[in-house]
Design a protein around this motif. Structure first.
Motif, PDB file in Angstrom:
ATOM      1  N   UNK A 171       0.830  -1.208   0.000  1.00  0.00           N
ATOM      2  CA  UNK A 171       0.000   0.000   0.000  1.00  0.00           C
ATOM      3  C   UNK A 171       0.865   1.258   0.000  1.00  0.00           C
ATOM      4  N   UNK A 172       1.953   1.234   0.758  1.00  0.00           N
ATOM      5  CA  UNK A 172       2.845   2.398   0.793  1.00  0.00           C
ATOM      6  C   UNK A 172       3.488   2.623  -0.577  1.00  0.00           C
ATOM      7  N   UNK A 173       3.910   1.556  -1.225  1.00  0.00           N
ATOM      8  CA  UNK A 173       4.539   1.684  -2.543  1.00  0.00           C
ATOM      9  C   UNK A 173       3.556   2.263  -3.558  1.00  0.00           C
ATOM     10  N   UNK A 174       2.315   1.806  -3.513  1.00  0.00           N
ATOM     11  CA  UNK A 174       1.311   2.331  -4.445  1.00  0.00           C
ATOM     12  C   UNK A 174       1.018   3.800  -4.165  1.00  0.00           C
ATOM     13  N   UNK A 175       0.956   4.151  -2.881  1.00  0.00           N
ATOM     14  CA  UNK A 175       0.675   5.544  -2.525  1.00  0.00           C
ATOM     15  C   UNK A 175       1.793   6.466  -3.004  1.00  0.00           C
ATOM     16  N   UNK A 176       3.035   6.073  -2.796  1.00  0.00           N
ATOM     17  CA  UNK A 176       4.148   6.925  -3.200  1.00  0.00           C
ATOM     18  C   UNK A 176       4.297   6.974  -4.709  1.00  0.00           C
ATOM     19  N   UNK A 177       3.882   5.910  -5.398  1.00  0.00           N
ATOM     20  CA  UNK A 177       3.924   5.916  -6.862  1.00  0.00           C
ATOM     21  C   UNK A 177       2.989   6.968  -7.433  1.00  0.00           C
ATOM     22  N   UNK A 178       1.965   7.334  -6.657  1.00  0.00           N
ATOM     23  CA  UNK A 178       1.015   8.346  -7.109  1.00  0.00           C
ATOM     24  C   UNK A 178       1.648   9.733  -7.195  1.00  0.00           C
ATOM     25  N   UNK A 179       2.732   9.939  -6.433  1.00  0.00           N
ATOM     26  CA  UNK A 179       3.385  11.250  -6.454  1.00  0.00           C
ATOM     27  C   UNK A 179       3.974  11.532  -7.829  1.00  0.00           C
ATOM     28  N   UNK A 180       4.422  10.457  -8.480  1.00  0.00           N
ATOM     29  CA  UNK A 180       4.961  10.612  -9.823  1.00  0.00           C
ATOM     30  C   UNK A 180       6.461  10.537  -9.856  1.00  0.00           C
ATOM     31  N   UNK A 182      10.244  11.470 -10.733  1.00  0.00           N
ATOM     32  CA  UNK A 182      10.942  12.751 -10.743  1.00  0.00           C
ATOM     33  C   UNK A 182      10.896  13.468  -9.414  1.00  0.00           C
ATOM     34  N   UNK A 183      10.016  13.025  -8.519  1.00  0.00           N
ATOM     35  CA  UNK A 183       9.955  13.619  -7.186  1.00  0.00           C
ATOM     36  C   UNK A 183      10.808  12.784  -6.252  1.00  0.00           C
ATOM     37  N   UNK A 184      11.828  13.376  -5.697  1.00  0.00           N
ATOM     38  CA  UNK A 184      12.738  12.645  -4.837  1.00  0.00           C
ATOM     39  C   UNK A 184      12.038  12.218  -3.554  1.00  0.00           C
ATOM     40  N   UNK A 185      12.391  11.014  -3.114  1.00  0.00           N
ATOM     41  CA  UNK A 185      11.816  10.506  -1.874  1.00  0.00           C
ATOM     42  C   UNK A 185      12.298  11.359  -0.711  1.00  0.00           C
ATOM     43  N   UNK A 186      11.518  11.439   0.303  1.00  0.00           N
ATOM     44  CA  UNK A 186      11.879  12.227   1.465  1.00  0.00           C
ATOM     45  C   UNK A 186      10.657  12.926   2.029  1.00  0.00           C
ATOM     46  N   UNK A 187      10.916  13.826   2.975  1.00  0.00           N
ATOM     47  CA  UNK A 187       9.824  14.489   3.690  1.00  0.00           C
ATOM     48  C   UNK A 187       8.883  15.213   2.746  1.00  0.00           C
ATOM     49  N   UNK A 188       9.428  15.981   1.810  1.00  0.00           N
ATOM     50  CA  UNK A 188       8.591  16.770   0.916  1.00  0.00           C
ATOM     51  C   UNK A 188       7.716  15.879   0.035  1.00  0.00           C
ATOM     52  N   UNK A 189       8.301  14.788  -0.444  1.00  0.00           N
ATOM     53  CA  UNK A 189       7.538  13.877  -1.297  1.00  0.00           C
ATOM     54  C   UNK A 189       6.403  13.242  -0.515  1.00  0.00           C
TER      55      UNK A 189
END
Length: 318
Positions: A171-180, A182-189
């Motif tokens: 679920x976490x992987x799918x949620x973060x994939x929604x960000x798109x 080019x967006x670096x992982x981290x607090x802002x993402x």
């Protein structure tokens, strides 16, 4: 590795519970029961019990919304999942707050919708499904509120991660994939994902096979941060409706692909399914999606869930 693998003979990670069947059920059942026991500990949770007006010694307080009767087929509705495929669906709301359960009873009954209502932890409903005590369900879908970035933060999410670690990571992987890309992982993402994913729904992969051969699917709803657009009640209704649409697509064997669903419609994150069956029974276990300690109107969660179920059935009545 995950806790339910104890009875399958598959390898387990170091530090996991010993792979053996314990007295009274599988290791999975034992872990769920252990979580229930910890939540029921009056000394450790007296303040929370008082807030929820929950007395664990009184039992689950299981009750039905209209139509009345014992838990079973009379508590199920039916919907069409494709040509020649009919599905019986039971909705079970398990929540610790008496006002949530009271709101569900009032709202489901007013709309003439069947439901099983339990003032108890969700784990109790899951145990009943695994032990065949409900009499309904080839598959079980656990629909719960999560954060838009999929991070495990709330007590319920941590409990689910203890039992279903692989599914929670999915679920976490799918949620973060929604960000798109080019967006670096981290607090802002993660902050961006929290806000961008409000109301979306994901189905975890893979499903979990219980010792009895039934399947449990985790369905995460991005209910946090709190969404009040256009109102909190409407947001809950849309999320639950979208969750039920995802359930229907899994059951119908159409397969899940693409991004997560936006509340109110769309595609679902997940995996490809098998072929549809002519007749299937499913149990959907949920709670007050997006609730938090101190909420001043917990009854609205019941209204939102009931409205979402009504709207789902209105389009898919068998």
């Amino acid at each position: 590795a995950a806790l339910w693998e104890a009875d399958s003979g598959r390898p387990r990670k170091k530090g996991m519970m010993a792979a053996r069947r314990l007295a009274g059920g599988s290791v999975l059942e034992q872990v769920l029961q252990g979580q229930i026991d910890r939540l029921s500990d009056v000394r450790a949770n007296e303040e929370l019990h008082n807030w929820w007006n929950w007395d664990p010694a009184a039992g689950s307080g299981a009750q039905g919304a209209a139509p009345s009767g014992a838990r079973g087929k009379q508590k199920a509705a039916a919907f069409a999942a494709g040509p020649g495929a009919q599905v019986e669906i039971e909705v079970a709301v398990a929540d610790l707050h008496d006002r949530v359960i009271g709101g569900c009873h009032e709202s489901f009954s007013a709309l003439g919708l069947p439901a099983t209502l339990m003032q108890a932890p969700m784990q109790q409903a899951m145990l009943e499904f695994m032990r065949g005590e409900g009499g309904l369900g080839d598959d079980c879908f656990v629909v719960f509120g999560c954060y838009g970035n999929g991070q495990v933060e709330s007590a319920l999410q941590k409990q689910l991660a203890e039992v279903f670690p692989e599914q929670m990571r999915s679920l976490e992987a799918q949620a973060m994939a929604e960000v798109g890309a080019g967006v670096k992982a981290g607090y802002e993402a993660r902050l961006q994902a929290n806000m961008a994913n409000q109301g979306k729904v994901w189905v975890a992969h893979p499903s979990v096979t219980t010792p009895s051969g039934s399947a449990i699917h985790l369905v995460g709803c991005a209910a946090y941060p709190r969404c009040q657009n256009p109102t909190e009640e409407v947001a809950i209704s849309r999320m639950f409706r979208t969750s039920l649409d995802a359930v229907a697509q899994v059951v119908s064997g159409q397969g899940l692909c693409g991004g997560a669903a936006k509340a109110g419609g769309g595609s679902w994150g997940g995996w490809g399914g098998g072929g549809a069956e002519e007749h299937k029974k499913v149990l959907v276990i949920t709670h007050a999606l997006g609730s938090f300690l101190g909420h001043n109107e917990p009854e609205l969660f019941g209204r939102g869930l009931a409205t979402g179920f009504r709207d789902f059935l209105a389009e898919r009545r068998a």
